[in-house]
Design a protein around this motif. Sequence first.
Motif, short mmCIF file in Angstrom:
data_model
loop_
_atom_site.label_atom_id
_atom_site.label_comp_id
_atom_site.label_asym_id
_atom_site.label_seq_id
_atom_site.Cartn_x
_atom_site.Cartn_y
_atom_site.Cartn_z
N VAL A 118 0.82 -1.21 0.00
CA VAL A 118 0.00 0.00 0.00
C VAL A 118 0.85 1.26 0.00
O VAL A 118 0.39 2.33 -0.41
CB VAL A 118 -0.96 0.01 1.21
CG1 VAL A 118 -1.96 -1.12 1.11
CG2 VAL A 118 -0.19 -0.07 2.52
N GLY A 119 2.09 1.17 0.46
CA GLY A 119 2.95 2.34 0.47
C GLY A 119 3.21 2.88 -0.92
O GLY A 119 3.63 4.04 -1.08
N HIS A 120 2.96 2.05 -1.93
CA HIS A 120 3.21 2.48 -3.31
C HIS A 120 1.92 2.76 -4.08
O HIS A 120 1.93 2.79 -5.31
CB HIS A 120 4.07 1.43 -4.01
CG HIS A 120 5.40 1.25 -3.34
ND1 HIS A 120 6.39 2.22 -3.38
CD2 HIS A 120 5.87 0.26 -2.55
CE1 HIS A 120 7.42 1.80 -2.66
NE2 HIS A 120 7.14 0.63 -2.15
N LEU A 121 0.84 3.00 -3.31
CA LEU A 121 -0.36 3.54 -3.95
C LEU A 121 -0.03 4.93 -4.50
O LEU A 121 0.50 5.77 -3.77
CB LEU A 121 -1.50 3.66 -2.93
CG LEU A 121 -2.17 2.39 -2.46
CD1 LEU A 121 -3.11 2.70 -1.29
CD2 LEU A 121 -2.95 1.74 -3.59
N PRO A 122 -0.31 5.21 -5.77
CA PRO A 122 -0.02 6.55 -6.31
C PRO A 122 -1.07 7.55 -5.86
O PRO A 122 -2.22 7.48 -6.29
CB PRO A 122 -0.07 6.32 -7.83
CG PRO A 122 -0.99 5.16 -8.01
CD PRO A 122 -0.84 4.29 -6.79
N TYR B 208 6.76 8.19 -8.81
CA TYR B 208 6.54 9.48 -8.17
C TYR B 208 5.19 9.51 -7.44
O TYR B 208 4.21 8.95 -7.91
CB TYR B 208 6.57 10.61 -9.21
CG TYR B 208 7.94 10.89 -9.74
CD1 TYR B 208 8.76 11.85 -9.15
CD2 TYR B 208 8.44 10.16 -10.82
CE1 TYR B 208 10.05 12.10 -9.64
CE2 TYR B 208 9.71 10.40 -11.32
CZ TYR B 208 10.51 11.36 -10.72
OH TYR B 208 11.78 11.59 -11.20
N GLY B 209 5.20 10.17 -6.28
CA GLY B 209 3.96 10.42 -5.56
C GLY B 209 3.35 9.23 -4.87
O GLY B 209 2.15 9.21 -4.60
N PRO C 204 0.61 12.24 -8.43
CA PRO C 204 1.49 12.09 -9.59
C PRO C 204 2.56 13.16 -9.71
O PRO C 204 3.61 12.93 -10.31
CB PRO C 204 0.52 12.15 -10.78
CG PRO C 204 -0.80 11.75 -10.20
CD PRO C 204 -0.81 12.27 -8.80
N ALA C 205 2.31 14.33 -9.12
CA ALA C 205 3.29 15.42 -9.18
C ALA C 205 4.18 15.44 -7.94
O ALA C 205 4.93 16.39 -7.73
CB ALA C 205 2.57 16.76 -9.33
N GLY C 206 4.10 14.39 -7.14
CA GLY C 206 4.84 14.38 -5.89
C GLY C 206 6.28 13.97 -6.01
O GLY C 206 6.85 13.88 -7.11
N ASP C 207 6.92 13.70 -4.87
CA ASP C 207 8.34 13.36 -4.81
C ASP C 207 8.60 11.97 -5.37
O ASP C 207 7.73 11.11 -5.41
CB ASP C 207 8.84 13.42 -3.36
CG ASP C 207 8.77 14.83 -2.79
OD1 ASP C 207 8.85 15.80 -3.59
OD2 ASP C 207 8.62 14.96 -1.56
#
Length: 434
Positions: free
Chosen positions: A262-266, A279-280, A269-272
Amino acid sequence: MTHVTQDLTRADGAALPTSPPALRRANLSLVLRHLRDHVSRSRVDIAEATGLHRATVSNLVAELLERGLVREVGIEHVGAIGRPRRAVALHGAHVGALGLEINVDYISIHGADLSGRVLVERRVGFDTVGSGPDRALRRLSLGAREAVEAMRRAGAVPAGIGVAVPAMVDVARGVVTLAPNLGWQDLPLAARLSEALSTPGTPAVPVMVDNDANLAALAEHTSGVAAGTPHLVYLTGEVGVGGGIIVDGKLLRGADGFSGEVGHLPVDPAGDRCGCGRYGCWETKVGLAALMRTAMPEQAYQQDSGQDGLPVSDPEERAKEIARGLAAGDERMLAAVAQVGRWLGLGGSIVVNLFNPRVIVVGGYFATLAEWLLPHAQRELERLVVAGPAAQCRFVASDLGFGAASRGAASMVVNRLIDDPNTIMDPIPRQAAY
């Protein structure tokens, strides 16, 4: 064997084992599993709960008593006439289970016996990322050896070792497929650790590897604040964020065993940029590294990492330092935690919409800062969950601390032993060399 065959059919309705040894193993496992889930039970209670014949239970308990895997704990009086029933409980003081966790900046160790008695528990700061996999495995094996010796001094011989890793894991092979925050890929961790711990002339201790959030979720389901809740999600609160999902009382693994990432749920999209290369991801918003960048930029991750395996700041100490600032009213920290709390609630709402858990248990630094973090998260969760109040899901803080995953790793070993009692039915040589 007629009774045993009928017993097993009544107990679970599953396909019957086809040989007497398999029937015996299945029934021993059934009794041990029932005792694991209850403090103590009489033979009559066990028979009634499992569907086994009373004579079968008496024979099984006698065998388990002889092997030291259960013990008698007293006499219960039931009913108006006070019929005495002698109760038994899970014991196995000579059978050990060792759980390890290796994370970005620490190694955690939890050793227990079959009944759950804690024999060794510790956590040490370690720069896993900066050390690389070879040096990290050497440090992990050193910690394992020290723990094994401590367990032996307490009278328990480890019958298995479980390792928790913040990674996608091929559980069947014990291979770390991808650990973005550690920089590991296709690492045969189980084989490497087993080889490092092996001693000529002695049987190798089985090593199992699994995702840290999965194992922490098992620990929470077994003995945490929401123990026994059939639908729950556990979220790690580390540099990265992982999830363990319990559905109908069982861990949800998915087709290939990679569920819970779940940590890689987007979420932005414009995030780090995330450690996974995308990203994001949610963990770029709520992981401890993200909080540190906002709350304490002068101590952000990768600015004070240890070199050459030297000690690094323990994540729990970082969280406690932030807690002290929050208690003192530090405005920058209060704003940072509020922001993370809102993102935590947003991501949590996605999880709730997908799995409809009754509770989301948060561990790691989330639990340390729960007093300030969770009110923001709960409000955002309730605002965004499609089912609204009908979902009835709440955030709760774990009370297992940063050791939940290593505790779960030890529980994984115990579960494996209970599922196949033949691995522990023969006397274990207490003074065997490691």
